[in-house]
Design a protein around this motif. Sequence first.
Motif, mmCIF file in Angstrom:
data_model
loop_
_atom_site.group_PDB
_atom_site.id
_atom_site.type_symbol
_atom_site.label_atom_id
_atom_site.label_comp_id
_atom_site.label_asym_id
_atom_site.label_seq_id
_atom_site.Cartn_x
_atom_site.Cartn_y
_atom_site.Cartn_z
ATOM 1 N N ARG B 35 0.860 -1.179 0.000
ATOM 2 C CA ARG B 35 0.000 0.000 0.000
ATOM 3 C C ARG B 35 0.898 1.230 0.000
ATOM 4 O O ARG B 35 1.880 1.292 0.737
ATOM 5 N N LEU B 37 0.900 5.673 -0.217
ATOM 6 C CA LEU B 37 0.049 6.837 0.012
ATOM 7 C C LEU B 37 0.881 8.101 -0.035
ATOM 8 O O LEU B 37 1.948 8.184 0.568
ATOM 9 N N ASN B 48 4.592 10.623 2.625
ATOM 10 C CA ASN B 48 4.748 9.792 1.438
ATOM 11 C C ASN B 48 5.248 8.437 1.915
ATOM 12 O O ASN B 48 6.374 8.323 2.401
ATOM 13 N N VAL B 49 4.415 7.440 1.816
ATOM 14 C CA VAL B 49 4.750 6.167 2.463
ATOM 15 C C VAL B 49 4.477 4.981 1.540
ATOM 16 O O VAL B 49 3.599 5.036 0.685
ATOM 17 N N VAL B 50 5.241 3.928 1.738
ATOM 18 C CA VAL B 50 5.033 2.653 1.048
ATOM 19 C C VAL B 50 5.158 1.551 2.094
ATOM 20 O O VAL B 50 6.142 1.512 2.836
ATOM 21 N N GLU B 51 4.164 0.682 2.129
ATOM 22 C CA GLU B 51 4.157 -0.350 3.168
ATOM 23 C C GLU B 51 3.857 -1.696 2.544
ATOM 24 O O GLU B 51 2.919 -1.839 1.766
ATOM 25 N N GLN B 52 4.672 -2.674 2.853
ATOM 26 C CA GLN B 52 4.371 -4.040 2.452
ATOM 27 C C GLN B 52 3.789 -4.787 3.648
ATOM 28 O O GLN B 52 4.198 -4.553 4.787
ATOM 29 N N THR B 53 2.855 -5.667 3.382
ATOM 30 C CA THR B 53 2.219 -6.405 4.469
ATOM 31 C C THR B 53 2.199 -7.889 4.161
ATOM 32 O O THR B 53 2.201 -8.302 2.994
ATOM 33 N N PRO B 123 5.577 6.559 -6.736
ATOM 34 C CA PRO B 123 5.497 7.871 -6.083
ATOM 35 C C PRO B 123 5.487 9.038 -7.065
ATOM 36 O O PRO B 123 4.884 10.075 -6.776
#
Lengths: 492, 446
Positions: B35, B37, B48-53, B123
């Motif tokens: 995700r 954002l 400004n973020v990027v997250e793996q889950t 991004p």
Amino acid sequence: VSESRAEAGVGDEQAEIALRATEGAVAGGAAYADARVVARRWSVLTARNGRLESLQDGDDIGLGVRALVDGASGFAASPAVTPGEADRLAAVAVEVARSSAALAWPTRFEPPEPREDAVRAGRCEIDPFAVPLEQKLELLEACDAAMRAERDVNVSFATLDFLSEERVFVSSAGSRLRQVLVDSGGGLRAIAVRDGRMQQRTFPHLFGWHANRGGWEVVEAMELEQNAARIGAEAAELLTAPLCPEGPATVVLGGSLAAMQLHETVAHALELDRVLGMEAATAGTSFLTTDKLGRYRLGSEEVTVTVDPTTPSALGSFFFDDDGVAARRSTLVERGLLVDYLSSCDTASAIGRSSTGCSRAESWNRLPLVRITAVDLEPGERSFEDLLGDVDSGFLLDCTRSWSTDDRRVTFEFAAEAAWEIESGELRRLRRGPIYRGVTPEFWQSCDGVADRASWQTYGLGRCFKGQPGQLVRVSHGTAPARFQGVELLAG
Amino acid sequence: VEAPETQLDGLAEEVLRRASAQSDESELGVVRGERALTRFARSTIHQNVVEQTLELSLRVVRGARIATVTTSRTDGEALDDLVERAVRIADATPPADDWPGVGEPTADTIRDAVSEATVACGPAERARLVGIACADLPAETLAFGGVMTSASEHLVANSRGLFRTQRRTAAEMRVTVRGRDRSGAAVRVSPDVRELDAAELTREALAAVRLPGDEVTLPPGDYPAVLSPPVVGRMLELLSFVGFAASRHAEGRSFVRLGEPLTAPSISICDDGHDPAGLPVGFDVEGTPKQRVELVRDGVAAGLLYDRRSARRAGVGSTGHAVPPDVGDDPHAANLFMAAGDRSFDELVGELARGIWIRHVHYVNILDPAGATITGVTRDGPCLVEHGVPATRVREMRFRVGLVELLRTAEAVSRERRLLPQIRPGSVCVPGLRVPAFRFEAPAGA
């Protein structure tokens, strides 16, 4: 069945990986970088209507990296805590920051003085994960039975909730920090339904949930079973209780309701990122604009609000925040006067102040934001009985049923689960359906008494929601019952 | 979603093999995704973020004793620990006499719901959209909001041979434009990031900002009102929450009386995880394929939402609406739709002799679940409509309305619908409505 909370730890190797991530980000061009490895272990048991409805037992671990490049920030997170992933996350965080540069909010992040701490562990006398599951189930069963002993209580929930978290923080400024925190708690909900009417009582407060930092001893101190029968009986009694009258009234908010009132109308309004507009498109802004600092009277002389994450048992307590700022006590509202905000390093520097240490991320996968931590309404000097004793005619309101504010937190409406008439200083009949609304500064200026420390306690809120992606953070409020004059009381 | 499906296949097989050796039944759910954002405020990017889950959720059953455990770790030691922990906990729990068993495999085909453009969105593209949203704003206005993209892969497999996977994407953009004393907002969600028209969102937000004249404060009372889709969406989400879960209904906590009139005949509501007009979800966390459930058909209460346990208690089949305990206690409608009506949205407003147009609401909460009574405040540009024309900005107001009564008296439904995010997981696709009486209680804000 019992287990050790030690299973959820962060190893030295993983702490080194966090360091590697910050070094990678700096090598990639970041002026500043920090990284968190967070390992969590949780267990949540819920009984519903006499059955074990759910038993969530889980763990997770992950790495989050924040990089500041040319005044822009980037954040990347992953559940894989490996050297290779650390390198990748560092590069992604830098790339993401760079992509913002042309439009970047002018971040001035002034990191705290670097510190290296040994492991700091929160209070935990009895490891809750080592308490046998059978013992927990017995408690839930007993609570459930006590609530449902009342014939009209046909829906009941009893919950126990345990969380252990180890958080390692490293920064390119030189900080190396590690803390272990354990939360324990639970709660009850009794819902009485008859002829299309429905009434609910919760214990100890909102959602039938509460926790403190600490172990199984927190649960023992809650006296869940003893309170289960009481709230079951009150829920049933509310079905036939007369409706609360409407009109201006003297109102005493019980401690848990005072905590929610403080939470929604003061604590959120004091979040400096909200004041600066960073949450304007979602959670909203604040009427406590920076031009009011030091000169705006938010409440009466009775109202002093502090943030104190050093309180050992408070759910919002910690040793350092997610900027690496050491926990410390600050006064936010001094005898009614606005004197400071909940802030982080970047938001505080935007108004030329020092951080009050309120930068918190839900876990490894979220960017730190300004959050409520442990925000307290300081106790007064009169006993609860004295506060009631002065009231010729009024109402004691207990437990939040509904709550709502506008997007600047300047007006509000709360509904309580129950009201008791106060006549000549004595508690009388139970009333159903109390609602009250007001204008935040007028309401707090009408406060003419907060009860003393004997009735002051901390209330844990487990699901304070803010930000995008949404972050649910555990916070707390220390409050005592508080009295307000001329409150607009409604019913429904 | 970078990792190929075969990796999740192998992981599922590995976990179930270990679990099957020690249990009567086992079920594994896996969610893996990314995700990203980009948030903006005061026309600048501030987050400004990027997250793996990755989350594995294993349920084991040993003689009707059940435990569910989750982890984010996938190494061999972690998988052994996962199974061993589940078995240990299951043995300590009381037998569940209403356990329906894990789901049986069926021949349903679950299609991916993926936009490769959303998967590829980085991004730079998010920043480009922000730049468009912030461009050409009138003097003394600033833009706030965010662009979110997510790509995820979902797997449910069990010891009966059920095996389902689905890749899903979602993209969401919201824009709020604020002037000195006014604001407007717009929000969209879609599986495909290319459907997010940043310029259109800003234009929609500006429409409320550009209303002429000074703000007026209306006295409390009942007003005819046009409700924009974001208002209808939030209300439908709450209506579903308190009314349509079979478990709440069985406990006597729902206003729904199946087969009886509930709303105006012009209103039909369903939950449909397969409708491409929404954010498709093929199956729930128990692996049950999503059923299209008509909740209200032409104004009559028609259906309820079930997970496997509530379905077993009622003697029916699950409709595929199970959620994890951390999402809620009851089955949840994550793909809500209200049927389109026969008026254009402009006609809803144009036919209003005098009333209020409410574009957005804020902090809506339930006062009385028995009657679905809610309270909240208007936000971002409520206005007074006179002779069918938006005339004057209105000060924000606190409202209190009964949702059932509001929908029972709805006069008109718009043809246009909007797909919007829910506050809980999922989406809601709704038209605008016109109602004869919307209760304003008190001025709000300042």
